[in-house]
Scaffold this active site. Sequence first.
Site, PDB file in Angstrom:
ATOM      1  N   GLY A 113      18.655  19.175  11.552  1.00 22.92           N
ATOM      2  CA  GLY A 113      17.304  19.577  11.179  1.00 22.92           C
ATOM      3  C   GLY A 113      17.289  20.573  10.042  1.00 22.92           C
ATOM      4  N   ARG A 128      17.031  25.875   6.991  1.00 21.58           N
ATOM      5  CA  ARG A 128      16.565  26.909   6.056  1.00 21.58           C
ATOM      6  C   ARG A 128      15.601  26.333   5.032  1.00 21.58           C
ATOM      7  NH1 ARG A 128      22.314  28.776   3.571  1.00 21.58           N
ATOM      8  NH2 ARG A 128      23.487  26.915   4.077  1.00 21.58           N
ATOM      9  N   ASP A 137      20.617  32.562   8.922  1.00 16.82           N
ATOM     10  CA  ASP A 137      19.486  33.417   8.557  1.00 16.82           C
ATOM     11  C   ASP A 137      18.369  32.652   7.855  1.00 16.82           C
ATOM     12  OD1 ASP A 137      20.509  32.962   6.008  1.00 16.82           O
ATOM     13  OD2 ASP A 137      21.104  35.048   5.657  1.00 16.82           O
ATOM     14  N   ASP A 185      23.256  12.950   6.922  1.00 18.26           N
ATOM     15  CA  ASP A 185      22.040  13.752   6.776  1.00 18.26           C
ATOM     16  C   ASP A 185      21.757  14.097   5.319  1.00 18.26           C
ATOM     17  OD1 ASP A 185      24.467  15.356   7.676  1.00 18.26           O
ATOM     18  OD2 ASP A 185      23.268  16.942   6.766  1.00 18.26           O
ATOM     19  N   ASN A 186      22.681  13.755   4.425  1.00 12.88           N
ATOM     20  CA  ASN A 186      22.468  13.942   2.989  1.00 12.88           C
ATOM     21  C   ASN A 186      22.312  12.605   2.270  1.00 12.88           C
ATOM     22  OD1 ASN A 186      22.749  16.693   3.368  1.00 12.88           O
ATOM     23  ND2 ASN A 186      24.923  16.703   2.867  1.00 12.88           N
ATOM     24  N   ASP A 229      20.522  17.057  -1.864  1.00 11.06           N
ATOM     25  CA  ASP A 229      21.429  18.093  -1.353  1.00 11.06           C
ATOM     26  C   ASP A 229      22.652  18.263  -2.253  1.00 11.06           C
ATOM     27  OD1 ASP A 229      19.919  19.028   0.779  1.00 11.06           O
ATOM     28  OD2 ASP A 229      20.563  17.408   2.079  1.00 11.06           O
TER      29      ASP A 229
END
Length: 491
Positions: free
Chosen positions: A88, A91, A123, A250-251, A260
């Site tokens: 998912g 960021r 983060d 996922d890319n 990406d």
Amino acid sequence: MTVHFPFQNSYAALPDNFFARVAPTPVAAPRLIKLNRPLAAELGLNPAELETAEGAEILAGKTVPEGAEPIAMAYAGHQFGHFVPQLGDGRAVLLGEVVDKNGVRRDIQLKGSGPTPFSRRGDGRAALGPVLREYIVSEAMAALGIPTTRSLAAVVTGEQVYRGIALPGAVLTRVATSHIRVGTFQYFAARQDVEAVRRLADHVISRHYPDLAGTERPYHALLDAVIARQAKLIADWLLVGFIHGVMNTDNTSVSGETIDYGPCAFMDGYDPKQVFSSIDEFGRYAFANQPRIALWNLTRLAECLLPLFGDDKDQAIKEAEAALDGFAAQFTDAHQAGLRRKLGLFTQVEGDQPLAQALFDAMAAVKADFTLTFRRLSDAAGSGDDAPVRALFEDPTGLDEWLPRWRQRLADEPQTAAERAAAMRQVNPAFIPRNHRIEAVITAAVENDDYAPFEELHAVLARPYDDQPAFSAYAEPPQPDERVLQTFCGT
């Protein structure tokens, strides 16, 4: 001045298990460092509005514009061959969609916008260096004519991120025809949610392949269409020496765009086994391996679609395999056609493929510069002077054996030398985003808050097929002490 985004959101109208609703996390002191004014206008946005303080706040995620429905998209993926059932957007936040001046629906996404439910202890932020890298390379790919996500803006946040050391934080505004990946299908297939796979497939057909909607077997046709676009895309990459670096499922975009740019790089010296990514220690995503990996990724997509092919599983597998069997020929046709154009050959004859391979063998033997070899062959086709291309080969023996074969083949073509050279210059770029140039730009920005090198490199790369004599240094390969041996995931 109110910043207006003409949002028309469709993905956010899908069921709630397709995404998590999450707003970007506000930042301290956003400052716009680059706006892609032509792209903004293409999207129906007002560049002057985006260049205001309010515009910077929106592009940094400090303010959510009217009409936005911010979401983090759910997806899974095979990372270096290992399946992860939940990845998912960790960021990134999709603000919404707009329909551009050409009637194409485009996503507007903030990368580095803060944590989401998919962040996995991260983060959710991005450092300035990777944001500048993606801006430069994605826009260079667009200028080269290769399908790609785009960069609308880069903003510094006024905050620091910690990646071993403190670095300036930044947010990239990424534009894509969609952010739907092979991994998006895998997310639902792994949960055996066939209805969600069907809903996603219907959405992709409606958005990217509307001509398939009325066909007798739309899901078979969808697989065929994605295979065709990926075959062409990977051929495009190889024709300019591009190495994606992290071709996880996922890319892999189902729209056929490059997405990406983390550890991507363009080759300097030609080496089919070239790897730049620091995490690709076994060369899974090496330059020449990219077609094989693309097929592997497409096979994972086919597995997700099997339940939509019918109740007879064995028959569904046969039909999927037949579609996948078409990838090799489609890739080879696109790649060989591109190589003929790069060599100034406008007709197709038996022996063209071995001719191209013989050139690659000569280049590989001495690691001759990929981009400059083809650019100087373009010049040689017009002038008849082979000295500039020979100068790229430390030992030109292999090239000297090849050049007469090439010239003999050119003699069979109907074009004049001038016509041939002009056509070759339109497919053999003089300028690519070389790794050492990108690193110099990042260093100036991160260490000195100096964006003049970034602006200059970006301007040069916007015209990759023009000679630009005043900027000829940007066409040169790195000196030994300038070589970038590894690239790293960032955004």
